[in-house]
Write a protein that holds these residues in place. Sequence first.
Motif, short mmCIF file in Angstrom:
data_model
loop_
_atom_site.label_atom_id
_atom_site.label_comp_id
_atom_site.label_asym_id
_atom_site.label_seq_id
_atom_site.Cartn_x
_atom_site.Cartn_y
_atom_site.Cartn_z
N SER A 138 -11.27 10.43 4.89
CA SER A 138 -10.26 10.94 3.97
C SER A 138 -8.72 11.20 4.03
O SER A 138 -9.54 12.61 4.36
N GLU A 139 -8.35 11.08 3.89
CA GLU A 139 -7.06 12.48 4.04
C GLU A 139 -6.77 13.35 3.00
O GLU A 139 -5.86 14.20 2.84
N ASN A 140 -7.33 12.93 1.88
CA ASN A 140 -6.76 13.27 0.37
C ASN A 140 -7.79 13.77 0.66
O ASN A 140 -9.15 13.01 -0.18
N ASN A 141 -8.84 15.26 -0.06
CA ASN A 141 -9.28 15.97 -0.41
C ASN A 141 -9.54 15.99 -2.04
O ASN A 141 -10.51 16.48 -1.91
N LEU A 148 -8.51 19.87 -10.74
CA LEU A 148 -8.13 19.40 -9.57
C LEU A 148 -9.05 20.17 -8.93
O LEU A 148 -9.51 21.38 -9.01
N LYS A 149 -9.64 18.85 -8.62
CA LYS A 149 -11.64 19.22 -7.55
C LYS A 149 -10.85 19.10 -6.26
O LYS A 149 -10.64 17.59 -5.78
N ASN A 150 -11.43 20.17 -5.52
CA ASN A 150 -11.57 19.45 -3.95
C ASN A 150 -13.24 19.95 -3.63
O ASN A 150 -13.49 20.49 -3.69
N THR A 151 -13.34 18.18 -2.34
CA THR A 151 -14.73 18.63 -1.65
C THR A 151 -14.18 17.91 -0.32
O THR A 151 -13.44 17.86 0.11
N ASN A 152 -14.96 18.89 -0.11
CA ASN A 152 -15.13 18.15 1.60
C ASN A 152 -16.39 17.31 2.25
O ASN A 152 -16.13 17.21 3.54
N TRP A 153 -17.20 16.81 1.43
CA TRP A 153 -17.85 15.60 2.05
C TRP A 153 -17.57 14.27 2.60
O TRP A 153 -18.28 13.07 2.66
N ARG A 163 -18.13 -1.69 -2.41
CA ARG A 163 -17.34 -1.16 -2.65
C ARG A 163 -17.68 -0.06 -2.82
O ARG A 163 -18.51 -0.03 -3.15
N PHE A 164 -16.40 1.14 -2.58
CA PHE A 164 -16.80 2.02 -2.76
C PHE A 164 -16.11 2.84 -3.31
O PHE A 164 -14.62 3.05 -2.30
N ASN A 165 -15.71 3.92 -4.45
CA ASN A 165 -14.71 4.96 -4.61
C ASN A 165 -15.22 6.09 -5.22
O ASN A 165 -16.21 6.27 -5.96
N ASN A 166 -14.70 7.05 -4.81
CA ASN A 166 -15.22 8.77 -5.98
C ASN A 166 -14.92 8.90 -6.76
O ASN A 166 -14.42 9.66 -7.18
N PHE A 209 -23.04 20.93 1.28
CA PHE A 209 -21.45 20.71 1.00
C PHE A 209 -20.43 21.61 -0.69
O PHE A 209 -21.94 21.51 -1.25
N ALA A 210 -20.01 21.57 -0.40
CA ALA A 210 -18.64 22.08 -1.41
C ALA A 210 -18.31 21.60 -2.16
O ALA A 210 -17.03 21.40 -1.45
N GLU A 211 -18.15 21.40 -3.79
CA GLU A 211 -17.41 21.42 -4.27
C GLU A 211 -16.64 22.39 -5.30
O GLU A 211 -17.17 23.06 -6.03
N ARG A 212 -15.16 23.28 -4.95
CA ARG A 212 -14.68 23.47 -6.08
C ARG A 212 -13.44 22.70 -6.72
O ARG A 212 -12.96 21.39 -6.37
N ARG A 213 -13.32 23.27 -8.28
CA ARG A 213 -12.10 22.83 -9.18
C ARG A 213 -11.35 23.93 -9.53
O ARG A 213 -12.64 25.01 -9.95
N ILE A 214 -10.69 23.57 -9.99
CA ILE A 214 -9.69 24.32 -11.35
C ILE A 214 -9.55 23.70 -12.69
O ILE A 214 -8.93 22.86 -11.90
N SER A 215 -10.05 24.32 -13.49
CA SER A 215 -9.03 23.49 -14.51
C SER A 215 -8.31 24.32 -15.46
O SER A 215 -8.50 25.83 -15.72
N PHE A 216 -7.00 24.23 -16.58
CA PHE A 216 -6.19 24.51 -17.27
C PHE A 216 -7.14 24.38 -18.43
O PHE A 216 -6.77 22.63 -18.48
N GLY A 217 -7.21 24.75 -19.69
CA GLY A 217 -7.14 23.91 -21.15
C GLY A 217 -6.73 24.66 -22.23
O GLY A 217 -6.15 25.86 -21.98
#
Length: 300
Positions: A114-117, A104-109, A179-182, A284-292
């Motif tokens: 967007s309502e969902n970061n 799961l990644k969270n970005t603030n750019w 068009r553009f999507n992340n 800006f910062a991007e943060r993510r949490i991963s489970f593996g």
Amino acid sequence: MMIRKLVLLLSVLMISLSFAQKRKKKKVDTIYVYEKVVVYDTVYRFRPLPSKLKNLILSELKVEETKSVRNVYKEEINRQKASGRARLRRPATFLYGIEGGPGLKNTNWTTGNSENNNQSGEYLGLWASKGFFSSQFSVQLSVNIYHWNSSFDLDASKEDTFLNGYYFTEDSQPLLFQRFNNKHFEYSIQLKFMYAWKNICPFAGILVNHNMYKMQFLVPENNVLNRLDDFKNDRSNFGFALGIQYRIFRRFLLSAEYQQYKPNHLSLKNPDFNFEIFETNNTFAERRISFGISYIFSKL
């Protein structure tokens, strides 16, 4: 007549005496010897020895029968268990394997657009580790590829967006946003420093990642906007990682990891044009949490 009888009687008497003498010579006398046997009885007398030790309590002596029969099956089971524990404690000099799981990644750019970061995704990677100094300390190098699902979509062919319209380049060449999507792929190289304690292994490390964002425009061809082309970002970013691993089986590891990095001046480029689209001047910062879950291929 009388004389004749007398002679005969004397003759018989003499013969009898001669035979009697012969019988007496042949007779053997038996001699009996008697021995006097005296039997003495031994009488033991017990009396306590003088001792200066007082109030001394001695445990009662017991005779126990030793078990001479060996349980070979039980000894073999114990030997195999001890061998397995020894293999787990044995220092592994070099290990390699594969790892994958959700993230799961969270970005603030995209804040304000967007309502969902938060972006969900998954990753897959290869890793190799080398033990140093002791069996508990190791260094791991991993290469991962992430796929992040879209949480921010703009499509000018379906609806109006704040990017609708013409965008002019430095030499007045028009570009039309489409068009553009992340939704994007991300490539990452990580160097982790790990310390194993029993089945738990915390780690910290540094990482270099590269995001593959892209935006589509209609570009001019022979002065006509009729060719759809992509503008992509082409920057690598540095960050750090913190996490923990847990060994559940001999060859399987569970992991939880937190990563953070700071993209600087995000921009989109196209090799056919000498300018950048959507260039930002902020960091800006991007943060993510991963489970593996990891599987070890190498011999243990």
